[in-house]
Design a protein around this motif. Structure first.
Motif, mmCIF file in Angstrom:
data_model
loop_
_atom_site.group_PDB
_atom_site.id
_atom_site.type_symbol
_atom_site.label_atom_id
_atom_site.label_comp_id
_atom_site.label_asym_id
_atom_site.label_seq_id
_atom_site.Cartn_x
_atom_site.Cartn_y
_atom_site.Cartn_z
ATOM 1 N N LYS A 122 72.863 45.809 -12.152
ATOM 2 C CA LYS A 122 74.139 45.203 -11.788
ATOM 3 C C LYS A 122 74.885 44.718 -13.040
ATOM 4 O O LYS A 122 76.096 44.879 -13.154
ATOM 5 N N LEU A 123 74.114 44.143 -13.969
ATOM 6 C CA LEU A 123 74.720 43.703 -15.222
ATOM 7 C C LEU A 123 75.290 44.892 -15.987
ATOM 8 O O LEU A 123 76.388 44.834 -16.535
ATOM 9 N N GLU A 124 74.546 45.962 -15.998
ATOM 10 C CA GLU A 124 74.982 47.160 -16.703
ATOM 11 C C GLU A 124 76.240 47.735 -16.032
ATOM 12 O O GLU A 124 77.182 48.152 -16.708
ATOM 13 N N ALA A 125 76.254 47.709 -14.719
ATOM 14 C CA ALA A 125 77.432 48.196 -13.995
ATOM 15 C C ALA A 125 78.652 47.342 -14.334
ATOM 16 O O ALA A 125 79.753 47.872 -14.536
ATOM 17 N N ASN A 128 84.270 48.160 -19.801
ATOM 18 C CA ASN A 128 84.638 49.304 -20.624
ATOM 19 C C ASN A 128 85.687 50.180 -19.942
ATOM 20 O O ASN A 128 86.593 50.706 -20.571
ATOM 21 N N LYS A 129 85.554 50.279 -18.621
ATOM 22 C CA LYS A 129 86.534 51.046 -17.849
ATOM 23 C C LYS A 129 87.901 50.376 -17.964
ATOM 24 O O LYS A 129 88.920 51.040 -18.189
ATOM 25 N N LEU A 130 87.918 49.064 -17.823
ATOM 26 C CA LEU A 130 89.170 48.311 -17.928
ATOM 27 C C LEU A 130 89.832 48.577 -19.282
ATOM 28 O O LEU A 130 91.037 48.779 -19.382
ATOM 29 N N TRP A 131 88.982 48.574 -20.279
ATOM 30 C CA TRP A 131 89.456 48.798 -21.650
ATOM 31 C C TRP A 131 90.097 50.186 -21.784
ATOM 32 O O TRP A 131 91.144 50.351 -22.385
ATOM 33 N N TYR A 185 75.427 41.813 -22.741
ATOM 34 C CA TYR A 185 76.386 42.472 -21.848
ATOM 35 C C TYR A 185 77.804 41.919 -21.958
ATOM 36 O O TYR A 185 78.742 42.521 -21.473
ATOM 37 N N GLY A 186 77.950 40.751 -22.554
ATOM 38 C CA GLY A 186 79.244 40.096 -22.596
ATOM 39 C C GLY A 186 79.360 39.076 -21.476
ATOM 40 O O GLY A 186 78.788 39.266 -20.398
ATOM 41 N N ALA A 187 80.083 38.004 -21.758
ATOM 42 C CA ALA A 187 80.222 36.941 -20.759
ATOM 43 C C ALA A 187 80.886 37.454 -19.490
ATOM 44 O O ALA A 187 80.490 37.101 -18.379
ATOM 45 N N ASP A 188 81.889 38.309 -19.653
ATOM 46 C CA ASP A 188 82.584 38.825 -18.479
ATOM 47 C C ASP A 188 81.629 39.550 -17.532
ATOM 48 O O ASP A 188 81.678 39.372 -16.329
ATOM 49 N N ARG A 245 79.891 48.196 -17.796
ATOM 50 C CA ARG A 245 80.636 49.458 -17.803
ATOM 51 C C ARG A 245 82.024 49.264 -17.204
ATOM 52 O O ARG A 245 82.970 49.953 -17.573
ATOM 53 N N PHE A 246 82.098 48.334 -16.281
ATOM 54 C CA PHE A 246 83.401 48.024 -15.689
ATOM 55 C C PHE A 246 84.354 47.462 -16.753
ATOM 56 O O PHE A 246 85.521 47.837 -16.809
#
Length: 755
Positions: A611-614, A620-623, A586-589, A617-618
């Motif tokens: 929750k990790l998946e959410a 990705n949204k930031l990106w 999922y990435g460290a962030d 996706r967050f």
RNA sequence: GGACCCGUAGCUCAGUUUGGUUAGAGCGUUGCAUUGACAUUGCAAAGGUCACAGAUUCGAGUUCUGUCGGGUCCACCA
């Protein structure tokens, strides 16, 4: 910019860059106010678990304060984890068909050291993958010589002040692991233990441990018990499995008249209560169970049997002789177990080092209760844990700090055994491997053993048994080996927690020039609530004792991370989830964010994949917010830092003005939440506002009407949001920041948008 | 025996410190829209006696008392 945010391309190079540029060092803000956290040192030997991933809270605090301009230091370290690690190593030895008894002390220590040093980089690499901004140039381990020197110094100070003492006391002893434990390490479990009603001459008493009867030195009744008045103070003739014997009857308040028959056998060497009774009535101590878990010579025909076997055999014999009146088969009691191997612990009398706790506990209580305590104050968050802290310290008992393991800091007490002063008798193994229990050294020397041989024998010995003739052993506490005459160093090592209790100041005193002067007391100690008593309370006590000041001003306690089904993660259950696998996925962030989002500080949480998946996706949204801004870039305008006030002045469109104010409000809220350690609320605020405010409404609105003026406002507002999100999600925010601003400098050393 | 925490939407949890519109989120469910900055996303909907019973208050998910249920810790049981 790629269509999708790919953390695997971003995180590792970014961390490397941060570290290489020295951003983790306090020197990036040389003139700021000091802010410091000491990382609770993970076991050097073991990979990280989810408890360690919670140190993200510390990284949030550290990054936040660094951005606010504080001279910020976060010190990494590793714990040698004494018994824990030796236990793991012995298991490894067992797979090779070996055991600790196959090696002498030095060899065993070296083997474990190598084992640990080989594993340590794993743990450190994991802390880096999580993005933790630790100053690696200052990393420490609990067995570093300079740390050990401090631990020794304070042990000597405790000894000189009469607070460290050596005494033969009952300790919780694991006959399988060959070491004693402190009270905290004992786990209690409900067990069905048959209660035997045994005839002692005219009396009948109830016991769950008939096999210890050989160690009885009295029987006791309650002084108020009218049934037994006539016997008190008398000596009874009793029939036992080993023939007739005499036994004293004493009166003591500890006896509960309601339990059993109201008569208790007193076995001072094998029961904590009985030991106390024996001191009050001056009863002798008679040990009948050895450190190997077998009955010793006092048990007559039962000698050599393990406790469990002996119990069966003794009961059988008693029944034959008609000494058992009845047996309550359904009696339940709680037994103490070894927290590691789960064997029943034996209370056994052993010479051990103890620390007198009451004088240390008082100022530690004061430091939390009293805002104007002379040591400075410690505040505990959440506050509800204060009660647990007080409860522990107000009922504290002396701390057994000796462990009979090799892997640890050896106790710097030396015993003189030469010349006319040779008052100490030591058990040892001679050159032929033969065991000499408590044989006087001098005698061994006379028989032709060299001192070196004797010392080697002692080193290999499982249980050191120093026995003095007087009360005060001929002792020298030293950090170096005494040179005159023949000296033997205590074979025991310190409880791991004894060295960790000195960790905050021991690290800073040795990590760098003026670190101690600058950063002590530290700002925050953040750890799991499960070690509040084991570690936090002991650090406060030892910190105040050794330095006169509290070791930290705030204690921040996080909860446990349980498995997706809500069960506690444990190796034996096989439900342990490796946090690093989730970082890869999922990435460290996202992992960091998921751990603080949706759980109030101090509460346990369930590991949640949704929750990790959410959170992923967050990111990705930031990106994609950044991508949108980038696509609308006005190439003639170069990014420059603008404050909220400057934005307000330049804003033309009414909606832009509204969103500037919103971002201002969010910034204040997030700042306030972090200041109050309400990380879940900060995370919630950021997630909600960035996604369902800034993206869903502001961008949708500005999309229709974008012009150079709006573009600058949009871009600048987003940078502000990235800044306040950065402590939680350092990688994606920094990556986007570079893309949107073209800056060479990292977001992590930019300043917090203070308004 | 003592203490602490928890009980809120189908599930996992916020919100309780400092009482105040219509109690929130994620995931799941249903419907619609969209290939857009977003291997999606947006809009909308359904879904809650905030464990229960009292008390305080103009007003209680929030404070107090008690009960029930789940969990944790401490002490100790001869």
């Amino acid at each position: 910019m790629d269509k999708i945010y790919d953390h695997t391309k971003v995180e590792e190079p970014l961390y490397k860059e941060w570290e290489e540029n020295g951003y983790f060092k306090p020197e990036v803000n040389p003139d700021g106010q000091p802010y410091s956290i000491i990382l609770p040192p993970p076991n050097a030997n073991a990979p990280l678990h989810f408890g360690h991933a919670m140190y993200v809270i510390e990284d949030i605090l550290v990054r936040y304060h660094r951005m606010k301009g504080f001279k910020t230091l976060w010190v990494p370290g590793a714990d040698h984890a004494g018994f824990e690690t030796q236990f793991v190593f012995e298991k490894k030895l067992a797979t090779e068909g070996k055991s600790r008894f196959d090696y002498d002390r030095e060899t065993l220590y070296k083997m474990i050291l190598e084992f640990v040093q080989g594993n340590r980089p794993v743990m450190e690499g994991q802390l880096k993958k999580l993005g933790f901004s630790l100053d690696w140039s200052r990393k420490k381990m609990t067995i570093d010589p300079e740390i050990v020197a401090i631990v020794y110094k304070n042990f000597k100070k405790l000894y000189d002040d009469g607070l460290a003492y050596r005494a033969k006391r009952l300790v919780n002893y694991c006959t399988f692991d060959g070491t004693s434990f402190s009270d905290l390490e004992v786990i209690h479990e409900e067990r069905k233990s048959p209660l035997y009603y045994i005839k002692y001459g005219p009396l009948v008493l109830a016991t769950t441990r008939p096999e210890t009867k050989f160690g009885d030195t009295a029987v006791a009744v309650n002084p108020k018990d009218t049934r037994y008045q006539e016997y008190v103070g008398k000596e009874l003739d009793i029939e036992t499995v080993l023939g007739s014997a005499k036994i004293r009857v004493v009166a003591d308040d500890m006896v509960d008249m309601e339990f059993g028959t109201g008569v208790v056998k007193i076995t001072p060497a094998h029961d904590f209560n009985d030991f106390e009774v024996s001191k009050r009535h001056d009863l002798p101590l008679k040990q009948v169970i050895g450190f190997d878990g077998k009955m010793n010579e006092h048990a007559g025909e039962f000698a050599g049997l393990y406790v469990k076997q002996a119990r069966r055999a003794v009961v059988e014999k008693m029944q034959e002789k008609g000494l058992i009146e009845k047996i309550d088969e359904n009696y339940q009691n709680r037994v103490g177990l070894c927290y590691k191997c789960k064997n029943i612990l034996e209370p056994l009398p052993l010479e051990q080092w103890f620390v007198k706790m009451e004088p240390l506990a008082k100022p530690a209580i004061e430091a939390v209760k009293n805002p104007s305590a002379s040591s400075g104050q410690v505040k505990i968050h959440p506050k509800s844990f204060e009660k647990l802290y007080f409860q522990f310290l107000e009922n504290i008992r002396d701390w057994n700090i000796s462990r009979q393991v090799v892997w640890g800091i050896r106790i710097p007490a030396w015993y003189k055994v030469s010349g006319n002063e040779g008052r100490i008798a030591v058990s040892f193994i001679d050159k032929n491997g033969e065991f000499h229990p408590s044989q006087p050294i001098r005698q061994a020397l006379e028989e032709g053993s060299s001192f070196e041989e004797i010392e080697k024998g002692i080193q290999r010995l499982r249980i050191p048994q120093y026995e003095t003739e007087g009360n005060q052993p001929d002792i020298e506490i030293s950090s170096t080996k005494p040179t005159d005459g023949l000296w033997i160093q205590d074979t025991d090592t310190f409880d791991t927690w004894f060295s960790s209790s000195q960790w905050p100041f021991a690290t800073l005193m040795t990590s760098g020039e003026n670190d101690y002067e600058t950063f002590y007391p530290t700002s925050v100690m953040e750890t799991g609530y499960d070690i509040l008593r084991w570690w936090v309370a002991r650090m406060v006590m030892m910190g105040i004792y050794a330095t006169g000041k509290v070791p930290f001003k705030h204690v921040v306690l996080h909860g446990l991370v349980n498995d997706p089904l809500g069960k506690k993660m444990s190796k034996s259950k096989g439900n342990v989830v490796n946090p690093l696998e989730l970082v890869d996925q999922y990435g460290a962030d996202a992992v960091r964010f998921a751990l603080v989002y949706g759980t109030a500080l101090g509460n346990d949480q369930v590991l949640s994949y949704p929750k990790l998946e959410a959170a992923r996706r967050f990111t990705n949204k930031l990106w994609n917010i950044a991508r949108f801004i980038e696509m609308n870039k006005v190439s003639s305008i170069k990014y420059q830092v603008l404050s909220i006030e400057e934005l307000k002045k330049m804003a033309i469109h009414e909606n832009d003005k509204i969103w500037i104010e919103k971002v201002e409000k969010w910034t204040l809220q997030v700042t306030d939440y972090i200041d109050k350690y309400q990380f879940n609320l900060a995370a919630d605020n950021l997630y909600e506002n960035i996604w369902h405010g800034f993206a869903d409404f502001y961008i949708e609105d500005v999309k229709q009407r974008i012009d150079p003026n709006s573009y600058v406002i949009l871009n600048t507002l987003y940078i502000i949001l990235l800044k306040i999100l950065h402590p939680m999600m350092p990688f994606v925010t920094d990556e986007i920041y570079r893309k949107l601003t073209g800056s060479e400098k990292s977001l992590m050393i930019e300043s917090w948008p203070i308004i």
